[in-house]
Design a protein around this motif. Structure first.
Motif, PDB file in Angstrom:
ATOM      1  N   ASN A  75     -29.092 -62.543  19.449  1.00 32.49           N
ATOM      2  CA  ASN A  75     -29.728 -62.601  18.134  1.00 32.49           C
ATOM      3  C   ASN A  75     -30.468 -61.300  17.877  1.00 32.49           C
ATOM      4  O   ASN A  75     -31.187 -60.807  18.751  1.00 32.49           O
ATOM      5  N   TYR A  76     -30.294 -60.759  16.680  1.00 32.33           N
ATOM      6  CA  TYR A  76     -30.923 -59.485  16.332  1.00 32.33           C
ATOM      7  C   TYR A  76     -31.789 -59.617  15.085  1.00 32.33           C
ATOM      8  O   TYR A  76     -31.374 -60.243  14.097  1.00 32.33           O
ATOM      9  N   ILE A  77     -32.949 -58.997  15.124  1.00 33.38           N
ATOM     10  CA  ILE A  77     -33.797 -58.773  13.960  1.00 33.38           C
ATOM     11  C   ILE A  77     -33.761 -57.266  13.743  1.00 33.38           C
ATOM     12  O   ILE A  77     -34.117 -56.498  14.640  1.00 33.38           O
ATOM     13  N   ILE A  78     -33.342 -56.858  12.553  1.00 29.20           N
ATOM     14  CA  ILE A  78     -33.071 -55.439  12.315  1.00 29.20           C
ATOM     15  C   ILE A  78     -33.938 -54.887  11.195  1.00 29.20           C
ATOM     16  O   ILE A  78     -34.002 -55.474  10.111  1.00 29.20           O
ATOM     17  N   ASP A  79     -34.570 -53.781  11.476  1.00 30.98           N
ATOM     18  CA  ASP A  79     -35.336 -53.021  10.485  1.00 30.98           C
ATOM     19  C   ASP A  79     -34.312 -52.201   9.700  1.00 30.98           C
ATOM     20  O   ASP A  79     -33.878 -51.136  10.136  1.00 30.98           O
ATOM     21  N   GLY A  80     -33.885 -52.741   8.563  1.00 27.15           N
ATOM     22  CA  GLY A  80     -32.732 -52.218   7.839  1.00 27.15           C
ATOM     23  C   GLY A  80     -32.798 -50.760   7.448  1.00 27.15           C
ATOM     24  O   GLY A  80     -31.898 -49.984   7.766  1.00 27.15           O
ATOM     25  N   HIS A  81     -33.859 -50.370   6.748  1.00 27.44           N
ATOM     26  CA  HIS A  81     -33.934 -48.973   6.298  1.00 27.44           C
ATOM     27  C   HIS A  81     -34.092 -48.027   7.479  1.00 27.44           C
ATOM     28  O   HIS A  81     -33.599 -46.897   7.444  1.00 27.44           O
ATOM     29  N   ASN A  82     -34.727 -48.494   8.535  1.00 29.95           N
ATOM     30  CA  ASN A  82     -34.858 -47.678   9.735  1.00 29.95           C
ATOM     31  C   ASN A  82     -33.477 -47.435  10.347  1.00 29.95           C
ATOM     32  O   ASN A  82     -33.165 -46.320  10.773  1.00 29.95           O
ATOM     33  N   LEU A  83     -32.628 -48.455  10.350  1.00 32.68           N
ATOM     34  CA  LEU A  83     -31.287 -48.323  10.924  1.00 32.68           C
ATOM     35  C   LEU A  83     -30.372 -47.480  10.042  1.00 32.68           C
ATOM     36  O   LEU A  83     -29.583 -46.682  10.559  1.00 32.68           O
ATOM     37  N   ILE A  84     -30.460 -47.631   8.722  1.00 29.45           N
ATOM     38  CA  ILE A  84     -29.592 -46.867   7.819  1.00 29.45           C
ATOM     39  C   ILE A  84     -29.686 -45.376   8.128  1.00 29.45           C
ATOM     40  O   ILE A  84     -28.675 -44.670   8.155  1.00 29.45           O
ATOM     41  N   ALA A  85     -30.897 -44.914   8.385  1.00 25.96           N
ATOM     42  CA  ALA A  85     -31.102 -43.486   8.654  1.00 25.96           C
ATOM     43  C   ALA A  85     -30.428 -43.032   9.950  1.00 25.96           C
ATOM     44  O   ALA A  85     -30.256 -41.834  10.169  1.00 25.96           O
ATOM     45  N   LYS A  86     -30.015 -43.975  10.790  1.00 27.50           N
ATOM     46  CA  LYS A  86     -29.404 -43.634  12.083  1.00 27.50           C
ATOM     47  C   LYS A  86     -27.897 -43.851  12.121  1.00 27.50           C
ATOM     48  O   LYS A  86     -27.241 -43.569  13.122  1.00 27.50           O
ATOM     49  N   ARG A 146     -19.797 -61.984  17.772  1.00 28.20           N
ATOM     50  CA  ARG A 146     -20.356 -63.332  17.606  1.00 28.20           C
ATOM     51  C   ARG A 146     -21.881 -63.339  17.713  1.00 28.20           C
ATOM     52  O   ARG A 146     -22.468 -64.203  18.342  1.00 28.20           O
ATOM     53  N   HIS A 147     -22.510 -62.358  17.097  1.00 26.01           N
ATOM     54  CA  HIS A 147     -23.959 -62.257  17.097  1.00 26.01           C
ATOM     55  C   HIS A 147     -24.541 -62.841  15.826  1.00 26.01           C
ATOM     56  O   HIS A 147     -23.886 -62.889  14.784  1.00 26.01           O
ATOM     57  N   LYS A 148     -25.790 -63.253  15.902  1.00 21.21           N
ATOM     58  CA  LYS A 148     -26.563 -63.652  14.733  1.00 21.21           C
ATOM     59  C   LYS A 148     -27.448 -62.464  14.386  1.00 21.21           C
ATOM     60  O   LYS A 148     -28.150 -61.938  15.248  1.00 21.21           O
ATOM     61  N   LEU A 149     -27.395 -62.033  13.128  1.00 21.28           N
ATOM     62  CA  LEU A 149     -28.142 -60.851  12.716  1.00 21.28           C
ATOM     63  C   LEU A 149     -29.013 -61.159  11.503  1.00 21.28           C
ATOM     64  O   LEU A 149     -28.537 -61.752  10.533  1.00 21.28           O
ATOM     65  N   GLU A 150     -30.258 -60.744  11.578  1.00 19.30           N
ATOM     66  CA  GLU A 150     -31.170 -60.810  10.446  1.00 19.30           C
ATOM     67  C   GLU A 150     -31.608 -59.388  10.156  1.00 19.30           C
ATOM     68  O   GLU A 150     -32.080 -58.695  11.056  1.00 19.30           O
ATOM     69  N   VAL A 151     -31.440 -58.962   8.919  1.00 19.17           N
ATOM     70  CA  VAL A 151     -31.815 -57.600   8.552  1.00 19.17           C
ATOM     71  C   VAL A 151     -32.870 -57.672   7.452  1.00 19.17           C
ATOM     72  O   VAL A 151     -32.787 -58.507   6.553  1.00 19.17           O
ATOM     73  N   TYR A 152     -33.866 -56.803   7.572  1.00 13.11           N
ATOM     74  CA  TYR A 152     -34.996 -56.785   6.638  1.00 13.11           C
ATOM     75  C   TYR A 152     -35.024 -55.451   5.889  1.00 13.11           C
ATOM     76  O   TYR A 152     -34.996 -54.395   6.511  1.00 13.11           O
ATOM     77  N   PHE A 153     -35.080 -55.558   4.551  1.00  9.11           N
ATOM     78  CA  PHE A 153     -35.188 -54.384   3.685  1.00  9.11           C
ATOM     79  C   PHE A 153     -36.440 -54.532   2.830  1.00  9.11           C
ATOM     80  O   PHE A 153     -36.643 -55.586   2.217  1.00  9.11           O
ATOM     81  N   ASP A 154     -37.249 -53.506   2.773  1.00  6.81           N
ATOM     82  CA  ASP A 154     -38.401 -53.579   1.884  1.00  6.81           C
ATOM     83  C   ASP A 154     -38.089 -52.892   0.564  1.00  6.81           C
ATOM     84  O   ASP A 154     -37.042 -52.271   0.399  1.00  6.81           O
ATOM     85  N   GLY A 155     -38.995 -53.067  -0.393  1.00  2.82           N
ATOM     86  CA  GLY A 155     -38.839 -52.411  -1.681  1.00  2.82           C
ATOM     87  C   GLY A 155     -37.924 -53.129  -2.654  1.00  2.82           C
ATOM     88  O   GLY A 155     -37.405 -52.507  -3.581  1.00  2.82           O
ATOM     89  N   ALA A 156     -37.742 -54.447  -2.484  1.00  2.00           N
ATOM     90  CA  ALA A 156     -36.886 -55.178  -3.426  1.00  2.00           C
ATOM     91  C   ALA A 156     -37.535 -55.176  -4.809  1.00  2.00           C
ATOM     92  O   ALA A 156     -38.723 -55.464  -4.939  1.00  2.00           O
ATOM     93  N   PRO A 157     -36.772 -54.864  -5.842  1.00  2.00           N
ATOM     94  CA  PRO A 157     -37.319 -54.874  -7.206  1.00  2.00           C
ATOM     95  C   PRO A 157     -37.759 -56.287  -7.601  1.00  2.00           C
ATOM     96  O   PRO A 157     -37.242 -57.276  -7.070  1.00  2.00           O
ATOM     97  N   PRO A 158     -38.676 -56.409  -8.550  1.00  4.95           N
ATOM     98  CA  PRO A 158     -39.104 -57.735  -9.006  1.00  4.95           C
ATOM     99  C   PRO A 158     -37.896 -58.582  -9.414  1.00  4.95           C
ATOM    100  O   PRO A 158     -36.969 -58.106 -10.062  1.00  4.95           O
ATOM    101  N   GLY A 159     -37.910 -59.826  -8.989  1.00  2.63           N
ATOM    102  CA  GLY A 159     -36.815 -60.737  -9.311  1.00  2.63           C
ATOM    103  C   GLY A 159     -35.644 -60.672  -8.356  1.00  2.63           C
ATOM    104  O   GLY A 159     -34.747 -61.500  -8.423  1.00  2.63           O
ATOM    105  N   GLN A 160     -35.632 -59.690  -7.456  1.00  4.02           N
ATOM    106  CA  GLN A 160     -34.516 -59.570  -6.523  1.00  4.02           C
ATOM    107  C   GLN A 160     -34.926 -59.804  -5.073  1.00  4.02           C
ATOM    108  O   GLN A 160     -34.107 -59.696  -4.166  1.00  4.02           O
ATOM    109  N   ALA A 161     -36.193 -60.101  -4.861  1.00  3.46           N
ATOM    110  CA  ALA A 161     -36.654 -60.398  -3.504  1.00  3.46           C
ATOM    111  C   ALA A 161     -36.128 -61.774  -3.097  1.00  3.46           C
ATOM    112  O   ALA A 161     -35.891 -62.643  -3.934  1.00  3.46           O
TER     113      ALA A 161
END
Length: 158
Positions: free
Chosen positions: A2-13, A40-55
């Motif tokens: 199982n993975y928890i991923i810091d999305g924007h941090n990973l994009i840069a890599k 066959r992994h479970k992945l959760e990715v987190y992105f900050d900065g979602a515009p209003p109404g899209q969070a």
């Protein structure tokens, strides 16, 4: 795994991805989904900065994407997720190169994997999937086969 991923941090890599791309998050989700299906992994990715109404949270195959409102940060959301996991956090890997998020993961007894290392792991997995097995590689044609094909092509040209 199982993975928890810091999305924007990973994009840069990830080679070929950039935070300046308008569809960077969608491209990362697609890449993670292919990786998750392969392994066959479970992945959760987190992105900050979602515009209003899209969070909110959306599922994309094996990827659960958390779009954090601009009033919060993905780091804070990851901290909350780790607290909610409690003792089961030990069965998760947190992917980030952010030192504060790494510290929170260690405190929760989760494993930590720097974004650079995870990026290499994803690339290796997906490249191996696309690799052609040695026995599937075309063998060169014999002189006899070349002559046969040349005769066929000459006959078509007439």
């Amino acid at each position: 795994m199982n993975y928890i991923i810091d999305g924007h941090n990973l994009i840069a890599k990830i080679p070929g991805l950039s935070l300046s791309m308008p569809d960077d998050e969608a491209r990362l989700i697609e890449l993670l989904n292919r990786f998750g299906q392969e392994r066959r992994h479970k992945l959760e990715v987190y992105f900050d900065g979602a515009p209003p109404g899209q969070a909110g949270v959306n599922n994309y195959g094996r990827v659960r994407a958390h779009f954090v409102p601009s009033s919060q940060s993905a780091d804070e959301a990851i901290h909350r997720r780790l607290r909610r996991l409690g003792k089961s956090a030990a069965s998760w890997v947190v992917v980030t190169s952010d030192r504060d998020v790494q510290a929170a993961a260690r405190e929760a007894h989760a494993k930590v994997l720097p974004a650079e290392d995870f990026s290499r792991q994803v690339q290796t997995t997906l490249q191996a999937r696309l690799a052609i097995p040695n026995d599937a590689v075309d063998q060169p044609l014999s002189e006899e086969e070349v002559s046969e094909w040349l005769a066929i092509f000459k006959a078509r040209g007439k």
